[in-house]
Design an enzyme around this catalytic site. Structure first.
Site, PDB file in Angstrom:
ATOM      1  N   GLU A  49     -22.144  -3.870   5.399  1.00 58.33           N
ATOM      2  CA  GLU A  49     -21.676  -2.636   6.034  1.00 58.33           C
ATOM      3  C   GLU A  49     -22.797  -1.611   6.128  1.00 58.33           C
ATOM      4  OE1 GLU A  49     -18.920  -2.458   7.589  1.00 58.33           O
ATOM      5  OE2 GLU A  49     -18.153  -4.354   6.840  1.00 58.33           O
ATOM      6  N   THR A  51       0.809  -1.207   0.000  1.00 56.63           N
ATOM      7  CA  THR A  51       0.000   0.000   0.000  1.00 56.63           C
ATOM      8  C   THR A  51       0.845   1.260   0.000  1.00 56.63           C
ATOM      9  OG1 THR A  51      -0.199  -0.387   2.352  1.00 56.63           O
ATOM     10  CG2 THR A  51      -2.101  -0.896   1.009  1.00 56.63           C
ATOM     11  N   HIS A  90     -24.743  -2.227   9.251  1.00 61.17           N
ATOM     12  CA  HIS A  90     -24.168  -1.608  10.448  1.00 61.17           C
ATOM     13  C   HIS A  90     -24.498  -0.126  10.492  1.00 61.17           C
ATOM     14  CE1 HIS A  90     -21.855  -5.032  11.655  1.00 61.17           C
ATOM     15  NE2 HIS A  90     -21.049  -5.029  10.600  1.00 61.17           N
TER      16      HIS A  90
HETATM   17  P1  ADP Z   1       4.670  -1.545   1.314  1.00 62.69           P
HETATM   18  O1  ADP Z   1       5.938  -1.023   1.885  1.00 62.69           O
HETATM   19  O2  ADP Z   1       3.456  -0.931   1.917  1.00 62.69           O
HETATM   20  O3  ADP Z   1       4.571  -3.022   1.237  1.00 62.69           O
HETATM   21  P2  ADP Z   1       5.688  -0.306  -1.010  1.00 62.69           P
HETATM   22  O4  ADP Z   1       5.882   1.062  -0.481  1.00 62.69           O
HETATM   23  O5  ADP Z   1       6.885  -1.157  -1.103  1.00 62.69           O
HETATM   24  O6  ADP Z   1       4.588  -1.059  -0.185  1.00 62.69           O
HETATM   25  O7  ADP Z   1       4.958  -0.196  -2.393  1.00 62.69           O
HETATM   26  C1  ADP Z   1       5.401  -0.931  -3.480  1.00 62.69           C
HETATM   27  C2  ADP Z   1       5.162  -0.179  -4.742  1.00 62.69           C
HETATM   28  O8  ADP Z   1       3.787  -0.026  -5.006  1.00 62.69           O
HETATM   29  C3  ADP Z   1       5.708   1.213  -4.728  1.00 62.69           C
HETATM   30  O9  ADP Z   1       7.036   1.233  -5.085  1.00 62.69           O
HETATM   31  C4  ADP Z   1       4.830   1.924  -5.748  1.00 62.69           C
HETATM   32  O10 ADP Z   1       5.298   1.719  -7.048  1.00 62.69           O
HETATM   33  C5  ADP Z   1       3.525   1.195  -5.626  1.00 62.69           C
HETATM   34  N1  ADP Z   1       2.604   1.946  -4.776  1.00 62.69           N
HETATM   35  C6  ADP Z   1       2.078   1.536  -3.624  1.00 62.69           C
HETATM   36  N2  ADP Z   1       1.258   2.458  -3.109  1.00 62.69           N
HETATM   37  C7  ADP Z   1       1.285   3.499  -3.936  1.00 62.69           C
HETATM   38  C8  ADP Z   1       0.658   4.773  -3.933  1.00 62.69           C
HETATM   39  N3  ADP Z   1      -0.171   5.146  -2.957  1.00 62.69           N
HETATM   40  N4  ADP Z   1       0.925   5.597  -4.957  1.00 62.69           N
HETATM   41  C9  ADP Z   1       1.761   5.229  -5.936  1.00 62.69           C
HETATM   42  N5  ADP Z   1       2.376   4.053  -5.989  1.00 62.69           N
HETATM   43  C10 ADP Z   1       2.161   3.182  -5.015  1.00 62.69           C
HETATM   44 ZN    ZN Z   2     -19.666  -6.461  10.232  1.00 65.40          ZN
END
Ligand code: ADP
Ligand code: ZN
Length: 676
Positions: A473, A253, A476
Site C-alpha cells: 500500500e 462490523t 501505491h
Molecule cells: P453485522 O450486522 O455487521 O454483521 P452486528 O451488528 O450483528 O454485525 O455485530 C455483532 C456484534 O458485534 C454486536 O452485537 C456487538 O456486540 C459487536 N460489535 C460489532 N461492531 C461493534 C462496534 N463498532 N462497537 C461495539 N461492538 C461492536
Molecule cells: Zn494494490
C-alpha cells in the site's frame, strides 16, 4: 457476531413460547398416536380379523388337506381364490387328530390352510367328498375381505401427502406468527420481523455510545436520527428525507448494531428481518411477507425497518431466462421495490439494509428514492479496535494489569463481533481456571483460539503479512503522491476491507475527459503495489491480482478503444453489441494489440520501480507508519514527502472541506477511488 445475535434473538423465542402456551394447541403428538393406532389396527385386522386368534392354525400341503377331508375332519371349507388358499375348519371331535392337542389349547375354530392348485380341481375334489359323505358342509368362496387393507392402500398416497404437508407446515409455522402447530399454515405469508419497541418484550436500548469507532458511519446516520426525531423540521422546508440507507461492510462490523442505535437514539420502533427470511420455497410467500412487513411498519411509523443480508433478495436479477432466474426471489425483490416506491417520502418509515456485497445488488435497489445512500462500515483499525475493546470490557472484571493497547495491536483484521467474542471467551477461560479476574494471559489465549477458528473464514493476518501489505500500500501511496496526474490520495489503510487486503483511497478528479498522461500515471500508481513488493520483499504475492486486472483492462481500453498507442494510433475497435464473439480486427492486429498492452504495462512497471527506488526512504517510513497505525491520511504522507507541487481542482475543494475531519466525505465517495 454469532454470540451476540443469539442473545439478541433469545427474547424473541421466549415470547413465542409464551404465546404457544396460552393458545390451545393441536398437539402433533396426538396426530402421530392416531396414525400409529390406525396403522396397527389395519395390520392386525388385515387378514382374518380378530377371529384369527380364536384358534390354532396350521399350514399343510394340499395332499394333507385332501387327506383330512377324506378322513371326514372338515367342518367347513373356505377357499380364497385371490390368494389361492383354502381353509379347512376342523370338527371339534377331530381337533386332537389334527393338532395333537385338546380343544382347550387349540381353541374353538382351529383350521388348516393349504394352497390349492386350481379352483376347478378344488371344486371337483370337494364335490366328490360331498358325494362320498366325507364332507357335509358347503364349499364357500371368499374374496380377500381385508377391506381395511384395501382402503388403506388406496388412501396411502393421500395420507402420505397430508403427513408430509403437515410436517412442512409445522416447520414453516415454527418460525412464524406464534399460533404454533397447524396455525403456522395460515401465517406463511406473514412477516417474521422481530420488533423492538419501547415497552415491548425485547426492549433494548442501544445508542451510539454502544457503537465504538465507525465515526464516519455514525455521522452519516445522524441525519436519519434527526429526521425521525423531528420530521417537521425537514418537511417544513420542503426537504426530502432518504427512504433507505444501505450499510455496506463485512460481517460483524456492527451494521445491525448501528441500525439499532439509530432506532434507540431516535426512540422509535425497530423492525428487524433477514433477507433470507423472505425467501421461502413457496411462490408468492416472499412478496406477501414484504407487504406485511411494510403494513406493520406503517402502523408504527415513525420507525425503522432493518433488513439484514439484503443480498439474499436483492441480488441482481438475471437478464434473460437463459440463466434460469429465481422467479420467487425476483417477485420478492419487485415487491420490495414497489413498497419502497409506494410509501411517501415523509411517511416516517426508514429502511436500513445491510450487506457485505453492494456490488451484487440489483441496480434498481440502489436508485434514487430507494437505497440511494451507501454507508460504509469497515473493519475497525487500531484505534477503533481499542474503542470496541473498551465497550466490551465494561461488563468484565478485568485484571488491572491488562493493557488495552496491546490487545488492539494483537488483533489486526478482527471485526467488532470478533472482539466481543474475544472478551467473552477470555472471561470463560478465566472462569474455567477459577480466577477472580480476567488477566492478560486469558485474553491472549482467547485471541489465539479465535484466530485459530477464524483463519479460514476472515482475513486475520500474521505480522509478516501485515508488513507485506503495508509495503504494497505504501508503494501505491508513494507513487501517486509523486506523480503529477495521479489521483490525490485521501487515506491508506491496511485494514482488510471486503475482498481487498488493504486499500488506498483516492479522490477521483471530476473530469469529463482523461488524458493519456493521466491514465499512464494512474496505471503506474496501480502497479506501485506489486513493484514495492518485488523491490522490498523480494517476493511477489497474490495480493496484487486486483491491481493487475485493472491495469490490464485499462491498457486494453487505451490501446484498442482509445487509439492511444503509437503502433495503433487513432483506431477504436469498440464493439457496441454486448454479445459479439467476433473480433472486428484481424489476427495480426490482435497480436499487435497484445504486444502493445504488454509493452505499455512493462514500461509503467519499470517507471514505478525507478520512482520507488528514488523515494525508497520515504516509502520505508510510510510503510512503518502503516504497520504502526494501520491507517494514515494525506497529512502523514505530506509530512514524509513534502507538499505536492501540483494542486488539482478537487484538491482545492478538499482542502476547504476536510481539514478538520480527514475521513472522506462529500463528492468523492471513498468506494470509487478505493483499490487494493
Ligand atoms: P453485522 O450486522 O455487521 O454483521 P452486528 O451488528 O450483528 O454485525 O455485530 C455483532 C456484534 O458485534 C454486536 O452485537 C456487538 O456486540 C459487536 N460489535 C460489532 N461492531 C461493534 C462496534 N463498532 N462497537 C461495539 N461492538 C461492536
Ligand atoms: Zn494494490
Amino acid at each position: 457476531m454469532a454470540e451476540q445475535n443469539k442473545t439478541n434473538r433469545a427474547p424473541q423465542n421466549a415470547q413465542r413460547n409464551d404465546k404457544n402456551n396460552k393458545k390451545p394447541r393441536m398437539s402433533f403428538t396426538w396426530v402421530y398416536v392416531i396414525i400409529a393406532i390406525a396403522l396397527g389396527y389395519l395390520f392386525f385386522a388385515g387378514d382374518e380379523g380378530f377371529q384369527g386368534s380364536n384358534g390354532a392354525s396350521k399350514n399343510v400341503t394340499y395332499t394333507v388337506f385332501k387327506q383330512y377331508v377324506e378322513n371326514g375332519y372338515a367342518n367347513k371349507i373356505v377357499a380364497n381364490k385371490d390368494e389361492g388358499t383354502v381353509k379347512m375348519y376342523v370338527k371339534p371331535e377331530h381337533i386332537r387328530d389334527v393338532f395333537k392337542q385338546g380343544v382347550d389349547q387349540a381353541g374353538k375354530m382351529p383350521y388348516v390352510q393349504a394352497d390349492f392348485p386350481s379352483a376347478d380341481k378344488l371344486d371337483e375334489f370337494v364335490s366328490l367328498q360331498q358325494e362320498l359323505g366325507n364332507f357335509k358342509g358347503e364349499l364357500s368362496y371368499k374374496r380377500s375381505d381385508n377391506t381395511f387393507m384395501q382402503v388403506f392402500w388406496n388412501l396411502f398416497p393421500l395420507l402420505l401427502i397430508i403427513f408430509v404437508w403437515m410436517f412442512i407446515m409445522r416447520r414453516m409455522g415454527s418460525g412464524g406468527g406464534g399460533f404454533g402447530g397447524m396455525g403456522g399454515i395460515f401465517n406463511v405469508g406473514r412477516s417474521r420481523a422481530q420488533l423492538v419497541e419501547k415497552g415491548g418484550e425485547n426492549e433494548s436500548k442501544v445508542t451510539f455510545k454502544d457503537v465504538a469507532g465507525q465515526a464516519s458511519a455514525k455521522q452519516e446516520v445522524q441525519e436519519i436520527v434527526e429526521f425521525l426525531k423531528n420530521p417537521k423540521k425537514f418537511t417544513d422546508l420542503g426537504g426530502k428525507i432518504p427512504k433507505g440507507a444501505l450499510l455496506v461492510g463485512p460481517p460483524g462490523t456492527g451494521k445491525t448494531l448501528l441500525a439499532k442505535a439509530v432506532a434507540g437514539e431516535a426512540d422509535v420502533p425497530f423492525f428487524s428481518m433477514s433477507g433470507s427470511d423472505f425467501v421461502e420455497m413457496f411462490v408468492g410467500v416472499g412478496a406477501s411477507r414484504v407487504r406485511d412487513l411494510f403494513r406493520q411498519a406503517k402502523e408504527k411509523a415513525p420507525c425503522i425497518i432493518f433488513i439484514d443480508e439484503i443480498d439474499a433478495v436483492g441480488r441482481a436479477r438475471a437478464n434473460g431466462a437463459m440463466m434460469g432466474g429465481n422467479d420467487e426471489r425476483e417477485s420478492t425483490l419487485n415487491q420490495l421495490l414497489t413498497e419502497m416506491d409506494g410509501f411517501g417520502t415523509n411517511s416516517g418509515v426508514i429502511i436500513m439494509a445491510a450487506t457485505n456485497r453492494a456490488d451484487i445488488l440489483d441496480k434498481a435497489l440502489l436508485r434514487a428514492g430507494r437505497f440511494d445512500r451507501q454507508i460504509h462500515v469497515d473493519l475497525p483499525d487500531l484505534n477503533e479496535r481499542k474503542a470496541v475493546f473498551k465497550v466490551h470490557l465494561k461488563p468484565i472484571k478485568v485484571d488491572k494489569s491488562l493493557d488495552i493497547d496491546l490487545l488492539a495491536r494483537q488483533t489486526p483484521g478482527f471485526s467488532g463481533a470478533d472482539i466481543a467474542n474475544v472478551c467473552n471467551e477470555a472471561a470463560l477461560i478465566a472462569a474455567r481456571h477459577g480466577k477472580q479476574s480476567v488477566t492478560k494471559e486469558d485474553f491472549i489465549a482467547a485471541v489465539d483460539r479465535i484466530v485459530g477458528g477464524l483463519e479460514k473464514k476472515t482475513k486475520v493476518m500474521t505480522e509478516e503479512e501485515k508488513r507485506t501489505i503495508a509495503l504494497h500500500e505504501a508503494g501505491h501511496a508513494t507513487i501517486s503522491w509523486n506523480l503529477q496526474y495521479a489521483n490525490p490520495l485521501i487515506k491508506v489503510t491496511i485494514v482488510p476491507r471486503g475482498r481487498a487486503l488493504g486499500a488506498a483511497w483516492y479522490l477521483p478528479e471530476e473530469r469529463q475527459i482523461t488524458t493519456k498522461e493521466q491514465m499512464l500515471d494512474e496505471m503506474c500508481a496501480t502497479l506501485g503495489g506489486r513493484a514495492a513488493e518485488e523491490l522490498f520483499t523480494g517476493h511477489i504475492s497474490s495480493g496484487a491480482m486486483n491491481d493487475l486486472e485493472r491495469v490490464t483492462k485499462q491498457a486494453y481500453g487505451m490501446i484498442a478503444y482509445m487509439g492511444m498507442s503509437d503502433a495503433l494510433p487513432n483506431l477504436c475497435y469498440y464493439n457496441q453489441s454486448e454479445y459479439q464473439w467476433q473480433r472486428p480486427y484481424s489476427e495480426a492486429t490482435a497480436q499487435k494489440i497484445d504486444d502493445e498492452v504488454k509493452r505499455m504495462i512493462a514500461e509503467q512497471y519499470e517507471r514505478a520501480k525507478a520512482l520507488l527506488l528514488e523515494k525508497r526512504e520515504g516509502h520505508a517510513a510510510l510503510a512503518d507508519l502503516l504497520v504502526e497505525r494501520e491507517v494514515i491520511y494525506a497529512e502523514d504522507v505530506e509530512k514524509i514527502f513534502g507538499k505536492r507541487p501540483w494542486v488539482s481542482r478537487t484538491e482545492e475543494l478538499l482542502e476547504k472541506d476536510l481539514t478538520p475531519d480527514p475521513s472522506p466525505k462529500g463528492e468523492g465517495s471513498p468506494a470509487e477511488g478505493a483499490e487494493s
